[in-house]
Design a protein around this motif. Structure first.
Motif: not given
Length: 345
Positions: A101-104, A139-140, A276-280, A317-320
Motif C-alpha cells: 500500500a505504501i509503494a502504490k 523512497t527511504f 520510515v519510507c514512502s513511495p518512490a 539515518t540519512t536517506p543514503a
C-alpha cells in the motif's frame, strides 16, 4: 524468595512508561493550518512540506511494539511540524500488505509508512515473489528504531544461563522446542541461528504472532522464545518466565544486567529494526525536509527516553545511509534464511 543460583535478575528501574506519559505524546499533534492559493505552489514543490495531515501506514496490527513506537514517532512529528501524522494499521502477509500500500500510494509526501527488517530485508529471500520491489519501489527517509530480541525460557526448564541452555540443548537434540511469531520473522531467525551455532536440533513451532507463542511458553508447550524485547520483558520482570540474554550487539538499556548472546556465541546478532519510507519518486525537497524533521524528532530527549523504556534505541539515518543499510541487511540474512529452509511460494 531469592532468585535461583545463576539466574540473572532484571532490575526494575526502567519499566514501561506511564499511561499518562504515553497519551500525552500520542495526543501531541497540532491542528493543520489552511493552505491558501498563495502558498499552494510552495507546498507542491515541497518547500513548505507538510501543509496538511500525513498518513503513516503501520504494516503490523495495532497494540504491538511497532504500533506503540510508530505512534510515539508520529506524535512527535505532529508536534514538530504542526501537522497531524495519522497512523493507519494495514497488516497482513508478514507486513507485505501494508508495504504494498505504501509503494502504490501517490508520491507526494503525504503517505509514508513503516519499512522493517521483515519487509525490506527478510521478505526478498523468504518469498518466491512479492508485489513490490523492496529496493526500487520506495523512497527511504530515515531509520526509526533498533530493537533486540530477548531470549526467555519456561521457568520449569533446568537452565538458568545461556551456557546451561546450550549444554541442555546439545545433550537432548530434538527434545526441546522454540516458539516464534511466524516463519521468516526475527524470532524465527533467532532460533535458527541458535540451532546453527550450537549444532543441534531444536523444534520450531510458529504462531500467528508473539502473544500466542508466549501463552504456550507459559504453559510449557514450548520451552524457549527469542522475541522482541517489549513483548517479553514485562512478563520476565513479573518472574513468570526466565530471561537469559538479548540478541543485539550490545546489552540493552532496558535490561542492562542481561548479557548478549554474542558473549557466549561470538557473532550471534539479530536486531529488529524499523524505518520510515514512502513511495518512490518523492520530490527531493520533501525528502530533505522530512529527513530534517525526523532527525529532530528521533534525537529529542523525550522520544529517546520513551523508546528506551520500551527496549528500543532511537535510530536516525540519512536517506543514503538507510538505502545502504537495507541492502546490507538483505545480504547478511539471506544465507541464514536459505539454511533454515523457510520459503513462501
Amino acid at each position: 524468595m531469592g532468585k535461583p543460583p545463576g539466574c540473572t535478575a532484571i532490575k526494575p528501574g526502567s519499566g514501561p512508561m506511564s499511561r499518562r506519559a504515553t497519551l500525552s505524546m500520542v495526543a501531541g499533534g497540532l491542528a493543520a493550518p489552511i493552505v491558501g492559493p498563495s502558498t499552494r505552489g510552495h507546498a507542491q514543490s515541497g518547500a513548505d512540506w507538510p501543509t496538511r495531515s500525513v498518513r503513516y501506514i503501520n504494516i503490523f496490527p495495532p497494540g504491538g511494539a511497532t504500533d506503540t513506537l510508530s505512534r510515539l514517532y508520529c506524535a512527535k512529528m505532529s508536534e514538530i511540524t504542526g501537522q497531524q501524522f495519522v497512523v493507519e494499521n494495514r497488516s497482513g502477509s508478514g507486513g507485505n500488505v501494508g508495504v504494498d500500500a505504501i509503494a502504490k500510494s501517490p508520491p507526494d509526501g503525504y503517505t509514508i509508512g513503516l519499512g522493517s527488517i521483515a519487509s525490506h530485508a527478510i521478505a526478498p529471500t523468504l518469498y518466491a515473489s512479492l508485489p513490490f520491489n523492496p529496493a526500487q519501489d520506495f523512497t527511504f527517509i530515515s531509520g526509526l528504531w533498533q530493537l533486540p530480541n530477548l531470549l526467555v525460557v519456561n521457568n520449569d526448564l533446568p537452565a538458568r544461563s545461556v551456557p546451561e541452555l546450550i549444554a541442555l540443548l546439545k545433550a537432548n537434540p530434538g527434545k526441546y522446542a522454540y516458539g516464534s511469531s511466524g516463519i521468516g520473522t526475527t524470532p524465527h531467525l533467532s532460533g535458527e541461528l541458535l540451532k546453527q551455532m550450537v549444532g543441534t536440533n531444536i523444534l520450531h513451532v510458529p504462531y500467528r504472532g508473539g502473544a500466542p507463542a508466549l501463552l504456550d511458553l507459559l504453559a510449557g508447550r514450548v520451552h524457549l522464545i527469542m522475541d522482541n524485547i517489549p513483548g517479553l520483558l514485562p512478563t520476565a520482570r513479573e518472574g513468570r518466565i526466565r530471561a537469559l540474554a538479548v540478541t543485539g550487539p550490545q546489552r540493552s538499556a532496558a535490561a542492562p544486567d542481561l548479557p548478549t548472546m554474542s558473549e557466549f556465541l561470538p557473532g550471534f546478532e539479530i536486531t529488529s529494526w524499523g524505518a520510515v519510507c514512502s513511495p518512490a519518486g518523492i520530490p527531493e525537497p520533501i525528502v530533505k525536509r522530512h529527513s530534517t524533521f525526523a532527525k529532530q524528532a528521533l534525537e529529542s530527549p523525550d522520544l529517546v527516553r520513551s523508546f528506551q523504556e520500551l527496549g528500543a534505541k532511537s535510530w536516525w539515518t540519512t536517506p543514503a545511509e538507510l538505502v545502504a543499510f537495507r541492502a546490507s541487511e538483505e545480504a547478511r540474512l539471506a544465507p541464514l534464511i536459505r539454511a533454515s529452509g523457510a520459503r513462501v511460494e
